[in-house]
Scaffold this active site. Structure first.
Site, mmCIF file in Angstrom:
data_model
loop_
_atom_site.group_PDB
_atom_site.id
_atom_site.type_symbol
_atom_site.label_atom_id
_atom_site.label_comp_id
_atom_site.label_asym_id
_atom_site.label_seq_id
_atom_site.Cartn_x
_atom_site.Cartn_y
_atom_site.Cartn_z
ATOM 1 N N LYS A 1 34.398 37.508 29.751
ATOM 2 C CA LYS A 1 35.391 38.174 30.225
ATOM 3 C C LYS A 1 35.644 39.653 29.071
ATOM 4 C CE LYS A 1 38.383 35.156 32.929
ATOM 5 N NZ LYS A 1 39.349 34.078 33.133
ATOM 6 N N LYS B 1 62.454 37.018 56.643
ATOM 7 C CA LYS B 1 61.905 35.812 56.179
ATOM 8 C C LYS B 1 61.155 35.533 57.484
ATOM 9 C CE LYS B 1 63.313 31.199 55.769
ATOM 10 N NZ LYS B 1 64.151 30.236 56.318
ATOM 11 N N LYS C 1 35.714 43.381 30.616
ATOM 12 C CA LYS C 1 36.816 43.901 30.805
ATOM 13 C C LYS C 1 36.922 45.049 29.424
ATOM 14 C CE LYS C 1 39.457 40.359 33.137
ATOM 15 N NZ LYS C 1 40.614 39.899 33.624
ATOM 16 N N ASN D 1 52.461 31.379 39.488
ATOM 17 C CA ASN D 1 51.876 30.456 38.803
ATOM 18 C C ASN D 1 52.824 29.745 37.764
ATOM 19 O OD1 ASN D 1 51.756 31.790 36.144
ATOM 20 N ND2 ASN D 1 50.489 33.330 37.395
ATOM 21 N N PRO E 1 45.093 44.676 41.118
ATOM 22 C CA PRO E 1 44.345 45.631 39.930
ATOM 23 C C PRO E 1 44.271 44.787 38.586
ATOM 24 C CG PRO E 1 46.553 46.715 40.182
ATOM 25 C CD PRO E 1 46.272 45.688 41.219
ATOM 26 N N ASP E 2 43.237 44.796 37.678
ATOM 27 C CA ASP E 2 43.136 44.367 36.301
ATOM 28 C C ASP E 2 43.755 45.110 35.523
ATOM 29 O OD1 ASP E 2 41.967 43.234 34.044
ATOM 30 O OD2 ASP E 2 41.090 41.960 35.400
ATOM 31 N N ILE E 3 45.068 44.593 35.021
ATOM 32 C CA ILE E 3 45.806 45.512 33.994
ATOM 33 C C ILE E 3 45.146 45.682 32.763
ATOM 34 C CG2 ILE E 3 47.904 45.448 32.790
ATOM 35 C CD1 ILE E 3 49.054 43.738 35.082
ATOM 36 N N VAL E 4 44.762 44.400 31.978
ATOM 37 C CA VAL E 4 43.966 44.703 30.722
ATOM 38 C C VAL E 4 42.608 45.712 30.697
ATOM 39 C CG1 VAL E 4 42.774 42.277 30.645
ATOM 40 C CG2 VAL E 4 43.525 43.401 28.651
HETATM 41 O O1 PMT Z 1 53.053 31.331 29.499
HETATM 42 P P1 PMT Z 1 52.878 29.888 28.993
HETATM 43 O O2 PMT Z 1 53.322 28.802 29.641
HETATM 44 O O3 PMT Z 1 53.015 30.013 27.443
HETATM 45 O O4 PMT Z 1 51.277 29.840 28.993
HETATM 46 C C1 PMT Z 1 50.347 30.744 28.088
HETATM 47 C C2 PMT Z 1 49.124 31.107 29.031
HETATM 48 C C3 PMT Z 1 48.435 29.972 29.359
HETATM 49 C C4 PMT Z 1 49.537 31.890 30.295
HETATM 50 C C5 PMT Z 1 48.313 32.258 28.091
HETATM 51 O O5 PMT Z 1 47.908 31.658 26.875
HETATM 52 C C6 PMT Z 1 46.993 32.598 28.744
HETATM 53 O O6 PMT Z 1 45.942 31.944 28.924
HETATM 54 N N1 PMT Z 1 47.141 33.970 29.388
HETATM 55 C C7 PMT Z 1 46.264 34.363 30.304
HETATM 56 C C8 PMT Z 1 46.470 33.825 31.644
HETATM 57 C C9 PMT Z 1 45.189 34.501 32.696
HETATM 58 O O7 PMT Z 1 45.662 35.033 33.605
HETATM 59 O O8 PMT Z 1 43.911 34.339 32.270
HETATM 60 P P2 PMT Z 1 42.786 34.972 33.173
HETATM 61 O O9 PMT Z 1 41.681 34.394 32.486
HETATM 62 O O10 PMT Z 1 43.097 34.854 34.935
HETATM 63 O O11 PMT Z 1 42.774 36.545 32.733
HETATM 64 C C10 PMT Z 1 41.990 37.215 31.623
HETATM 65 C C11 PMT Z 1 42.698 38.370 31.006
HETATM 66 O O12 PMT Z 1 43.108 39.212 32.030
HETATM 67 C C12 PMT Z 1 44.264 37.900 30.602
HETATM 68 O O13 PMT Z 1 44.457 38.596 29.240
HETATM 69 C C13 PMT Z 1 45.158 38.283 31.921
HETATM 70 O O14 PMT Z 1 46.339 38.845 31.254
HETATM 71 C C14 PMT Z 1 44.266 39.621 32.307
HETATM 72 N N2 PMT Z 1 44.545 39.989 33.521
HETATM 73 C C15 PMT Z 1 44.371 39.134 34.643
HETATM 74 C C16 PMT Z 1 44.349 39.465 35.931
HETATM 75 C C17 PMT Z 1 44.895 40.758 36.245
HETATM 76 N N3 PMT Z 1 45.094 41.144 37.380
HETATM 77 N N4 PMT Z 1 45.104 41.716 35.265
HETATM 78 C C18 PMT Z 1 45.081 41.299 33.973
HETATM 79 O O15 PMT Z 1 45.365 41.974 32.917
#
Ligand code: PMT
Length: 400
Positions: free
Chosen positions: A337, A289, A341, A210, A305-308
């Site tokens: 969220k 490839k 989470k 992304n 998996p969801d890390i956080v």
């Molecule tokens: O890196 P930059 O270009 O400066 O941009 C910053 C940003 C927009 C990436 C940042 O500010 C931001 O919003 N980061 C979170 C992006 C995201 O994945 O959001 P989410 O709504 O999909 O996820 C919610 C939370 O779960 C986040 O804390 C994410 O790190 C976490 N997550 C999501 C999926 C996953 N499999 N594991 C996770 O821990």
């Protein structure tokens, strides 16, 4: 929020069109509680008079280095010692160049060398000048000398150009000045931050990813380190230098990021999940490839998996802060969220706008916690990070 009560701010004004904004800046600094004195360069006096800044600051304005009268009052060494902060706004390209090589050819540059106070620089110049390699090298040098920067902002310039180079808004500069004195906020804390994108391999040469640049996560790492925390970044692939005093662990995929975050969070007081983790990865990674073939093909994906959420379910757990990238009903979705989470706080990020969020220099967010929320107006990612750090510090319990 941060203030400047009992702080002496020495405001250096150099000669650019943004000098007129120093009048408003003095007011903003005073509103935060600062005592303000002003030094003006010769150039600055072409744009705004010393009398105006004297009337607003309530103190005589200093303009000359070699002036026996002035030296009898508050001389350059006394001024340098008086300052708790030297704030230079606007800082022109010429002034930045002189600071970068340590010149002492007028009162402002001499005081900048003579002071032990932190130095905060707000650049202002034409966008082409800002992009020029010589200027960029000088700015980098100022940072390596320990000076902090606020701005420049991006937008329409007095000369008609559009781009980075406008002096940051006075309110933002004043808030950054105040934030510099919050440096002990996370003293002794261990902070872990995830940043950047993940790359999910399809084959040896292709991946799903992304647009995250890592800028927000790296700004948070810098703000945490500045606030006294022992800071570790788990970073996906980005094009950024690790901030000073920050340990960086580099990963590529979500599974690698998970492993590192789970392991390192066991020794952390605070975890900030800023990374844009890929929600899915290819079910299989091809060892060769993938060849072009059929007109249509499909890709089988499996959920990562969801890390956080994983970190927040550990016991004991760090104070856990998530980010929520949303395009509509941002705060409402972010709150959902946070609950799902099991987070202590979440930073709601509207990623529908081009100039904030993914891969931009600025951001605007609402920080949400169970019984409160606080919106942070659009500003550089470092300013946003500093304010997020303050809000985290305000929420962590003594045992966290
Ligand atoms: O890196 P930059 O270009 O400066 O941009 C910053 C940003 C927009 C990436 C940042 O500010 C931001 O919003 N980061 C979170 C992006 C995201 O994945 O959001 P989410 O709504 O999909 O996820 C919610 C939370 O779960 C986040 O804390 C994410 O790190 C976490 N997550 C999501 C999926 C996953 N499999 N594991 C996770 O821990």
């Amino acid at each position: 929020m941060a203030h400047l009560i009992n702080r002496n701010v020495l405001l250096g004004v150099s000669g650019g069109i943004a000098a007129y904004k120093s009048a408003e800046l003095i007011r903003q600094l005073q509103e935060l509680g600062a005592e303000v004195r002003v030094i003006m360069t010769r150039g600055a006096q072409q744009f705004i008079t010393p009398l105006t800044l004297q009337a607003l600051s309530g103190n005589p304005v200093h303009t000359e280095l070699l002036d026996s009268e002035a030296e009898l009052g508050m001389g350059h060494i006394e001024l340098a010692r008086w300052a708790d902060l030297l704030l230079i706004a606007p800082a022109t390209a010429d002034l930045i160049a002189r600071l970068a090589i340590g010149r002492a050819d007028d009162l402002l540059t001499t005081v900048a060398l003579a002071t032990a106070a932190p130095r905060l620089i707000a650049p202002a110049m034409n966008q082409q000048m800002w992009h020029d390699k010589a200027c960029a090298a000088n700015v980098e040098r100022l940072e390596s000398l320990g000076m902090s920067l606020v701005g420049p902002a991006v937008g329409e310039q007095a000369c008609g150009d559009v781009g980075p180079g406008r002096m940051e808004q006075p309110a933002v500069i004043a808030a950054s000045a105040a934030a510099l004195f919050q440096s002990g906020l996370l003293q002794g804390k261990r902070v872990l931050i995830s940043a950047g994108p993940t790359q999910e391999a399809l084959d040896p040469v292709r991946y799903i990813s992304n647009h995250s640049s890592g800028k927000m996560g790296y700004a948070l790492a810098r703000a945490c380190a500045d606030a006294g925390a022992r800071t570790t970044l788990v970073s996906g692939p980005v094009n950024l230098e690790a901030p000073a005093k920050v340990k960086r662990v580099e990963v590529q995929s979500a599974l690698q990021m998970l492993d590192q975050c789970v392991e390192l969070s066991a020794e952390s007081d605070i975890f900030i999940a800023c990374a844009a983790v890929a929600d899915y990865r290819p079910a299989e990674v091809q060892t060769q490839k993938i060849k072009k073939g059929a007109e249509f093909t499909s890709l089988e994906l499996v959920r990562n998996p969801d890390i956080v959420a994983t970190v927040s379910s550990t016991n004991p757990r760090p104070f856990t802060v998530g980010f929520a990238a949303e395009t509509n009903d941002v705060v409402q979705y972010a709150r959902g969220k946070m609950q799902r989470k099991g987070l202590d706080m979440i930073v709601a990020n509207d990623v529908s706008k081009q100039d904030i969020g993914f891969n931009s220099d600025e951001n605007a967010v609402t920080v949400v916690w169970p019984d409160g929320e606080h919106s942070l107006a659009q500003s550089s990612k470092l300013n946003i990070a500093r304010q997020v750090v303050e809000l985290i510090a305000g929420q962590i319990k003594p045992e966290s």
